[in-house]
Design a protein around this motif. Structure first.
Motif, mmCIF file in Angstrom:
data_model
loop_
_atom_site.group_PDB
_atom_site.id
_atom_site.type_symbol
_atom_site.label_atom_id
_atom_site.label_comp_id
_atom_site.label_asym_id
_atom_site.label_seq_id
_atom_site.Cartn_x
_atom_site.Cartn_y
_atom_site.Cartn_z
ATOM 1 N N UNK A 105 71.380 75.138 -21.109
ATOM 2 C CA UNK A 105 72.513 75.585 -20.618
ATOM 3 C C UNK A 105 72.698 75.243 -19.320
ATOM 4 N N UNK A 106 71.501 75.506 -18.478
ATOM 5 C CA UNK A 106 71.566 75.385 -16.977
ATOM 6 C C UNK A 106 71.619 73.906 -16.621
ATOM 7 N N UNK A 107 71.001 72.968 -17.451
ATOM 8 C CA UNK A 107 70.931 71.532 -17.061
ATOM 9 C C UNK A 107 71.846 70.782 -17.932
ATOM 10 N N UNK A 108 72.777 71.205 -18.481
ATOM 11 C CA UNK A 108 73.467 70.189 -19.473
ATOM 12 C C UNK A 108 74.194 69.211 -18.836
ATOM 13 N N UNK A 109 74.897 69.728 -17.619
ATOM 14 C CA UNK A 109 75.736 68.787 -16.985
ATOM 15 C C UNK A 109 74.924 67.573 -16.335
ATOM 16 N N UNK A 110 73.602 67.858 -16.202
ATOM 17 C CA UNK A 110 72.693 66.781 -15.648
ATOM 18 C C UNK A 110 72.076 65.850 -16.579
ATOM 19 N N UNK A 111 72.592 65.983 -17.881
ATOM 20 C CA UNK A 111 72.301 65.103 -19.226
ATOM 21 C C UNK A 111 70.724 65.238 -19.410
ATOM 22 N N UNK A 112 70.057 66.411 -19.268
ATOM 23 C CA UNK A 112 68.752 66.684 -19.504
ATOM 24 C C UNK A 112 68.548 66.678 -21.103
ATOM 25 N N UNK A 113 67.610 66.170 -21.523
ATOM 26 C CA UNK A 113 67.496 66.201 -23.137
ATOM 27 C C UNK A 113 66.033 66.874 -23.488
ATOM 28 N N UNK A 114 65.878 67.220 -24.547
ATOM 29 C CA UNK A 114 64.610 67.873 -25.119
ATOM 30 C C UNK A 114 63.810 66.676 -26.034
ATOM 31 N N UNK A 115 62.482 66.653 -25.480
ATOM 32 C CA UNK A 115 61.567 65.815 -26.241
ATOM 33 C C UNK A 115 60.336 66.787 -26.726
ATOM 34 N N UNK A 116 59.379 66.303 -27.099
ATOM 35 C CA UNK A 116 58.392 66.959 -27.609
ATOM 36 C C UNK A 116 56.785 66.488 -27.070
ATOM 37 N N UNK A 117 55.916 67.240 -26.726
ATOM 38 C CA UNK A 117 54.686 66.920 -26.488
ATOM 39 C C UNK A 117 53.658 67.278 -27.572
ATOM 40 N N UNK A 118 52.616 66.404 -27.979
ATOM 41 C CA UNK A 118 51.785 66.881 -28.700
ATOM 42 C C UNK A 118 50.609 67.459 -27.902
ATOM 43 N N UNK A 119 50.012 68.793 -28.567
ATOM 44 C CA UNK A 119 49.115 69.638 -27.732
ATOM 45 C C UNK A 119 48.080 69.999 -29.074
ATOM 46 N N UNK A 120 46.907 70.272 -28.474
ATOM 47 C CA UNK A 120 45.590 70.371 -29.301
ATOM 48 C C UNK A 120 44.956 71.534 -29.095
ATOM 49 N N UNK A 121 43.935 71.877 -29.978
ATOM 50 C CA UNK A 121 43.191 72.905 -29.754
ATOM 51 C C UNK A 121 41.785 72.526 -29.969
ATOM 52 N N UNK A 122 40.773 72.853 -29.113
ATOM 53 C CA UNK A 122 39.216 72.225 -29.420
ATOM 54 C C UNK A 122 38.659 73.294 -30.292
ATOM 55 N N UNK A 123 37.817 72.407 -31.236
ATOM 56 C CA UNK A 123 36.961 73.240 -32.367
ATOM 57 C C UNK A 123 35.559 72.601 -31.898
ATOM 58 N N UNK A 124 34.873 73.575 -31.357
ATOM 59 C CA UNK A 124 33.522 73.261 -30.939
ATOM 60 C C UNK A 124 32.585 72.827 -32.372
ATOM 61 N N UNK A 125 33.098 73.408 -33.494
ATOM 62 C CA UNK A 125 32.413 73.184 -34.779
ATOM 63 C C UNK A 125 32.608 71.825 -35.073
ATOM 64 N N UNK A 126 33.922 71.448 -35.044
ATOM 65 C CA UNK A 126 34.186 70.004 -35.641
ATOM 66 C C UNK A 126 33.482 68.988 -34.515
ATOM 67 N N UNK A 127 33.468 69.395 -33.311
ATOM 68 C CA UNK A 127 32.685 68.300 -32.330
ATOM 69 C C UNK A 127 31.450 68.298 -32.627
ATOM 70 N N UNK A 128 30.782 69.523 -32.803
ATOM 71 C CA UNK A 128 29.379 69.528 -33.320
ATOM 72 C C UNK A 128 29.012 68.557 -34.212
ATOM 73 N N UNK A 129 29.973 68.518 -35.536
ATOM 74 C CA UNK A 129 29.988 67.773 -36.550
ATOM 75 C C UNK A 129 30.245 66.303 -36.188
ATOM 76 N N UNK A 130 30.945 65.817 -35.324
ATOM 77 C CA UNK A 130 31.241 64.471 -34.851
ATOM 78 C C UNK A 130 29.912 64.178 -34.118
ATOM 79 N N UNK A 131 29.332 64.849 -33.284
ATOM 80 C CA UNK A 131 28.190 64.530 -32.708
ATOM 81 C C UNK A 131 26.975 64.045 -33.394
ATOM 82 N N UNK A 132 27.001 64.628 -34.765
ATOM 83 C CA UNK A 132 25.921 64.259 -35.657
ATOM 84 C C UNK A 132 25.980 62.768 -36.122
ATOM 85 N N UNK A 133 27.160 62.258 -36.111
ATOM 86 C CA UNK A 133 27.445 60.986 -36.473
ATOM 87 C C UNK A 133 28.405 60.009 -35.418
ATOM 88 N N UNK A 134 28.093 60.299 -34.162
ATOM 89 C CA UNK A 134 29.060 59.694 -33.158
ATOM 90 C C UNK A 134 28.342 58.294 -32.913
#
Length: 261
Positions: A105-134
């Protein structure tokens, strides 16, 4: 809206206690590891806050119902910050649906739009598995910490060797050439924001995962949680994140304005 002095930043930490993304970036400013500006509704007892890390995105939190603060935010962005910015672009993050609706509402007149950003959560277990075959370090290449000697040859690396910033990074080298670099220019809140760049002539050969793996291991040794985020069109980045043990979370809405858009 009033600008805080750096020694006052601790007062707004409670307003960011429950954020679920951009932790390293926000807290790098609040912990004074990276330069940034903080604006609030009240210097003594802040309830609304606008945080502007140098050279990156904008963040808002607190009481979205404060009309005076909201109007001051729009003025600050579009009459002061953006007209004087080298890149006429605003990427503004909020941490609640209520704030995002208010920004619509606040920025409507400025022609501001919504987009999206990808975010991730780190899994130490999956990284450990990766390191075995990196993938091993390619023959003839080597990893090195970004240090003063490397900064002497690359002026862009000077900011990485300031101990007060807590920044650090690694390079994969081919002789004297930097093949790929993984670093964090934002460290805070117990996390390190990952940034990766591979020289164009070396792309598509898996070198980014070699240097990123070394960086993540350094994070673990320092007691830091590595953080990964990217834009949806960066398919190679998304694939690399998952390969290294990062798990995709729900996309984060972002408000975007670009001059002339």
């Amino acid at each position: 809206m009033k600008q805080m002095s750096a020694h006052e930043f601790g007062k707004v930490i409670p307003l960011f206690h429950h954020i679920d993304h951009s932790i390293a970036i926000v807290y790098s400013v609040l912990e004074r590891n990276s330069p940034g500006r903080v604006f609030v509704d009240d210097l003594s007892h802040p309830c609304s806050v606008f945080l502007f890390p140098e050279g990156t995105y904008f963040y808002v939190a607190g009481n979205e119902k404060d009309e005076s603060f909201c109007q001051s935010l729009s003025h600050l962005l579009f009459d002061e910050i953006l007209p004087n910015a080298s890149e006429k672009e605003m990427v503004l993050f909020a941490f609640s649906s209520a704030w995002r609706d208010r920004l619509d509402t606040l920025l409507m007149e400025k022609r501001v739009i919504r987009i999206h950003r990808k975010v991730f959560d780190f899994s130490a277990e999956k990284f450990a598995a990766y390191c075995k075959k990196r993938v091993d370090i390619p023959e003839g290449m080597y990893l090195r910490l970004i240090d003063a000697e490397l900064a002497e040859r690359n002026s862009q690396s000077w900011s990485m060797i300031d101990p007060a910033s807590r920044r650090f990074g690694y390079c994969l080298m081919n002789g004297e050439d930097v093949v790929s670099e993984c670093s964090s220019i934002y460290v805070g809140g117990g996390e390190a924001e990952i940034d990766i760049h591979t020289a164009e002539e070396y792309r598509g050969r898996g070198y980014a995962q070699v240097v990123a793996s070394a960086f993540i291991q350094a994070c673990q040794q320092k007691g830091l949680k590595p953080n990964w985020a990217c834009w949806p069109e960066r398919q190679a980045s998304i694939a690399l994140a998952k390969k290294l043990g990062f798990e995709e979370k729900a996309d984060v809405p972002v408000h975007l304005w670009v001059e002339g858009m």
